[in-house]
Write a protein that holds these residues in place. Structure first.
Motif, mmCIF file in Angstrom:
data_model
loop_
_atom_site.group_PDB
_atom_site.id
_atom_site.type_symbol
_atom_site.label_atom_id
_atom_site.label_comp_id
_atom_site.label_asym_id
_atom_site.label_seq_id
_atom_site.Cartn_x
_atom_site.Cartn_y
_atom_site.Cartn_z
ATOM 1 N N SER A 22 -4.146 -7.460 6.042
ATOM 2 C CA SER A 22 -4.028 -8.156 7.326
ATOM 3 C C SER A 22 -2.842 -9.114 7.352
ATOM 4 O O SER A 22 -2.415 -9.560 8.422
ATOM 5 C CB SER A 22 -5.315 -8.914 7.652
ATOM 6 O OG SER A 22 -5.484 -10.016 6.785
ATOM 7 N N GLN A 50 -3.574 0.642 1.710
ATOM 8 C CA GLN A 50 -4.466 -0.193 0.910
ATOM 9 C C GLN A 50 -3.946 -0.314 -0.520
ATOM 10 O O GLN A 50 -3.970 -1.404 -1.112
ATOM 11 C CB GLN A 50 -5.877 0.405 0.914
ATOM 12 C CG GLN A 50 -6.595 0.292 2.235
ATOM 13 C CD GLN A 50 -7.904 1.062 2.264
ATOM 14 O OE1 GLN A 50 -8.083 2.025 1.503
ATOM 15 N NE2 GLN A 50 -8.812 0.683 3.141
ATOM 16 N N ASP A 78 -3.595 -9.314 1.043
ATOM 17 C CA ASP A 78 -4.527 -8.709 1.978
ATOM 18 C C ASP A 78 -3.725 -7.910 3.008
ATOM 19 O O ASP A 78 -2.719 -8.404 3.524
ATOM 20 C CB ASP A 78 -5.331 -9.806 2.683
ATOM 21 C CG ASP A 78 -6.468 -9.246 3.512
ATOM 22 O OD1 ASP A 78 -6.184 -8.617 4.558
ATOM 23 O OD2 ASP A 78 -7.636 -9.421 3.122
#
Length: 211
Positions: free
Chosen positions: A150, A139, A148
């Motif tokens: 993802s 993160q 992001d």
């Protein structure tokens, strides 16, 4: 880094056996493999609990680092194909971060051998509050890159690392090395980095490949 970019796990394992023998404890290959990919302080706690040596986890970590840094300064054991893949990523302007539970003083001599700019961001075990398998390391890397998770691809060699990357939201390329790795919905397995190029990498689940 360890076990993925460089095959330093044998350095860690040899250092563990040396350290524990020096302090009158006992160790095994099974215990050594149990801490592969783990946060270093977690590994230190495990070693203290299972080896019978009377050192604080932080002392264990520092003594291990002394030994492993000495070894890596003598020879960096690159995993086959790793440096070539990094070079190809750079040629294609793919932004890269190194996410490792090793401390900066161990990472530095390895980065010194690589071309400048191989990694835009470096997240080490001594720069996070929670190590792998917690998602914080990945993160943090994604946040520093401004993307992001993802939309990112992580390359890992252990269950601990793969769990961390998955929990952060990454798609994970798994290159098993010293420990078996379980399957998962966002895990793509490859036998080796040898011959792997940008074109061979899977698309992160948060992206759609442009036609």
């Amino acid at each position: 880094m360890d076990g993925t970019l460089v095959d330093t796990e044998p350095y860690w394992i040899a250092s563990e056996f040396e350290l524990i023998e020096l302090h009158g404890g006992t160790w095994s290959e099974q215990h050594a493999l149990a801490v592969v990919g783990a946060d270093l302080l977690d590994a230190g706690r495990y070693i203290r609990e299972h080896s019978g040596i009377d050192l604080e986890p932080s002392e264990i970590v520092e003594e291990l680092l002394d030994r492993v840094v000495t070894r890596v300064e003598q020879q960096v054991p690159w995993r086959s194909g790793a440096v070539d893949l990094l070079a190809d990523l750079r040629r294609h302007d793919v932004r890269c971060a190194l996410v490792t539970m090793s401390y900066l003083r161990f990472v530095a001599p390895i980065l010194d051998v690589l071309d400048d700019g191989a990694f835009e961001i470096v997240v080490t075990g001594d720069s996070v509050n929670h190590g792998k398998p917690h998602p914080e390391p990945y993160q943090k890397a994604a946040a520093l890159l401004g993307v992001d998770p993802s939309r990112t691809l992580a390359i890992e060699d252990s269950n601990t690392g793969a769990r961390s990357a998955e929990a952060a939201g990454c798609t994970v390329v798994v290159v098993p090395n010293h420990v078996p790795v379980l399957g998962g919905d966002r895990r793509v397995f490859v036998d080796s980095l040898e011959g792997l190029s940008v074109a061979d990498l899977p698309v992160p689940h948060g992206l759609v490949r442009e036609s």
